[in-house]
Design a protein around this motif. Structure first.
Motif, short mmCIF file in Angstrom:
data_model
loop_
_atom_site.label_atom_id
_atom_site.label_comp_id
_atom_site.label_asym_id
_atom_site.label_seq_id
_atom_site.Cartn_x
_atom_site.Cartn_y
_atom_site.Cartn_z
N GLY A 165 0.80 -1.03 0.14
CA GLY A 165 0.19 0.01 0.04
C GLY A 165 0.84 1.26 0.10
N CYS A 166 1.94 1.18 -0.82
CA CYS A 166 2.88 2.14 -0.83
C CYS A 166 2.72 3.57 -1.31
CB CYS A 166 4.17 1.42 -1.64
SG CYS A 166 3.66 1.22 -3.44
N GLY A 167 1.29 3.66 -2.01
CA GLY A 167 1.06 5.03 -2.63
C GLY A 167 2.22 5.33 -3.58
N ASP A 168 2.68 6.66 -3.44
CA ASP A 168 3.88 6.99 -4.69
C ASP A 168 5.08 6.97 -3.95
OD1 ASP A 168 3.57 9.02 -3.13
OD2 ASP A 168 3.76 10.64 -4.76
N GLY A 169 5.46 6.20 -2.71
CA GLY A 169 6.48 6.16 -2.21
C GLY A 169 7.25 6.75 -0.89
N THR A 170 6.14 7.21 0.02
CA THR A 170 6.50 8.35 0.90
C THR A 170 7.46 7.50 2.02
OG1 THR A 170 4.44 9.44 0.97
CG2 THR A 170 5.49 9.48 2.86
N THR A 171 7.19 6.27 2.21
CA THR A 171 8.37 5.51 2.82
C THR A 171 9.17 4.57 2.22
OG1 THR A 171 6.44 3.84 3.45
CG2 THR A 171 7.13 5.36 5.10
N ALA A 172 8.53 4.17 0.91
CA ALA A 172 9.37 3.08 0.11
C ALA A 172 10.72 3.90 -0.43
CB ALA A 172 8.41 2.53 -1.09
N ILE A 173 10.54 5.13 -0.80
CA ILE A 173 11.65 5.76 -1.34
C ILE A 173 12.72 6.02 -0.19
CG2 ILE A 173 12.47 7.83 -2.50
CD1 ILE A 173 10.06 7.75 -4.33
N PRO A 174 12.37 6.68 0.91
CA PRO A 174 13.50 6.77 1.83
C PRO A 174 14.16 5.33 2.37
CG PRO A 174 11.48 8.16 2.60
CD PRO A 174 11.00 6.85 1.20
N ALA A 175 13.29 4.43 2.27
CA ALA A 175 13.97 2.98 2.56
C ALA A 175 14.84 2.64 1.50
CB ALA A 175 12.73 2.04 2.54
N ALA A 176 14.57 3.09 0.33
CA ALA A 176 15.72 2.66 -0.94
C ALA A 176 16.80 3.69 -0.75
CB ALA A 176 15.04 2.97 -2.16
N GLU A 177 16.70 4.85 -0.42
CA GLU A 177 17.77 5.86 0.04
C GLU A 177 18.57 5.42 0.86
OE1 GLU A 177 15.87 10.01 -2.04
OE2 GLU A 177 15.51 9.33 0.24
N ALA A 178 18.14 4.44 1.81
CA ALA A 178 19.04 4.11 3.09
C ALA A 178 19.72 2.59 2.70
CB ALA A 178 17.96 3.66 4.25
N GLY A 179 19.44 2.31 1.22
CA GLY A 179 20.37 1.33 0.73
C GLY A 179 19.61 -0.19 0.55
#
Length: 280
Positions: A53-67
């Motif tokens: 239920g990621c939407g457009d990445g409010t938490t997914a993108i920061p998780a990716a930016e963390a590696g």
């Protein structure tokens, strides 16, 4: 990590609701809180993360930016497209979004992820018992599931928006299970217990997500009215009954009374939610 086209096996009644508006317009006011939450979750390079239920990445993108290697799954095709565009614009190669149903993640293999994160996402999916089972199924042994869920009856913003909106819409169909029950600890414990998780592996805390922007609370009301599916439906129903002005007035009062920015031209509104952490 599987990266398929994500075609849904069967229709989800929520698909129309979340594709109706444009949740990116709301998510834009939530970015800082999303980044702050991810920073607390211990997400590091090498972890495989599912954002459900990621939407457009409010938490997914920061998780990716963390590696982490991140797969975002959402019921709404427009949000999946918007998320993949954000990923492309940020130059990330370790994050991908696809369409899917939280109650039936048939495309994802068992024990595929170290973290399954769902912040105000999977709570809205139908068949909550199935949602819990699916989250447990795709999580590796020793991994964690983290949910953020709005709390029924809570006096802060989102719970009140949904409460006010429901008063202006027709009653739900027979058998409907309120998504707000994900904000009740006993229901969460029962659902994950049914999926094989002992209650001592489930912990709860009350946390805050902030809605902020360089615009007035009334402008944020307009965003919800124009882009947020549940509020859009409420205004459509209220309009048919001649109650649109009353709904507008209730929401204006709510947003302005909860604004903590100290300025009538800026918005900073905190909203309380239940943070659920499950060890699989």
């Amino acid at each position: 990590m599987e990266q398929s086209t994500g075609l849904l096996q069967q229709a989800n009644p929520n698909k129309q609701l979340w594709e109706k508006g444009d949740f990116t317009q709301i998510a834009a006011t939530m970015r800082e809180s999303g980044e702050a939450l991810v920073a607390r979750l211990g997400i590091t390079e090498g972890l495989e993360v599912l954002d459900l239920g990621c939407g457009d990445g409010t938490t997914a993108i920061p998780a990716a930016e963390a590696g982490a290697q991140v797969l975002g799954v959402d019921i709404a095709s427009n949000l999946v497209k918007a998320g993949n565009l954000r990923v492309k614009n940020k130059g990330l190669t370790n994050c991908f979004f696809q369409e899917g149903d939280a109650s039936n993640l048939y495309e994802l293999r068992d024990a595929s992820f170290d973290r399954v994160v769902s912040i105000f996402g999977a709570m809205f999916a139908p068949k909550p018992m199935d949602v819990a089972k699916e989250m447990v199924r795709v999580t590796r042994k020793g991994g964690k599931i983290v949910m953020g869920n709005w709390i029924p009856g809570d006096p802060t913003l989102v719970a009140q928006i949904l409460k006010i909106s429901s008063a202006y819409t027709p009653p739900p169909p027979e058998g409907f299970i309120s998504p707000m029950l994900w904000g009740v600890e006993s229901h969460v414990t029962e659902r994950f217990g049914n999926a094989g998780i002992p209650k001592e592996n489930i912990s709860f805390s009350r946390e805050t997500f902030n809605f902020s922007g360089d615009f007035s609370p009334s402008a944020l009301v307009e965003r919800f009215k124009t882009y947020y599916g549940p509020t859009m439906n409420a205004f459509e129903s209220a309009g048919k009954n001649g109650n649109a002005a009353a709904l507008q007035e209730e929401l204006e009062l709510l947003f302005n009374s909860q604004n903590q920015s100290g300025s009538a031209t800026k918005t900073f509104i905190p909203a309380t939610f239940l943070l659920v952490t499950v060890t699989v």
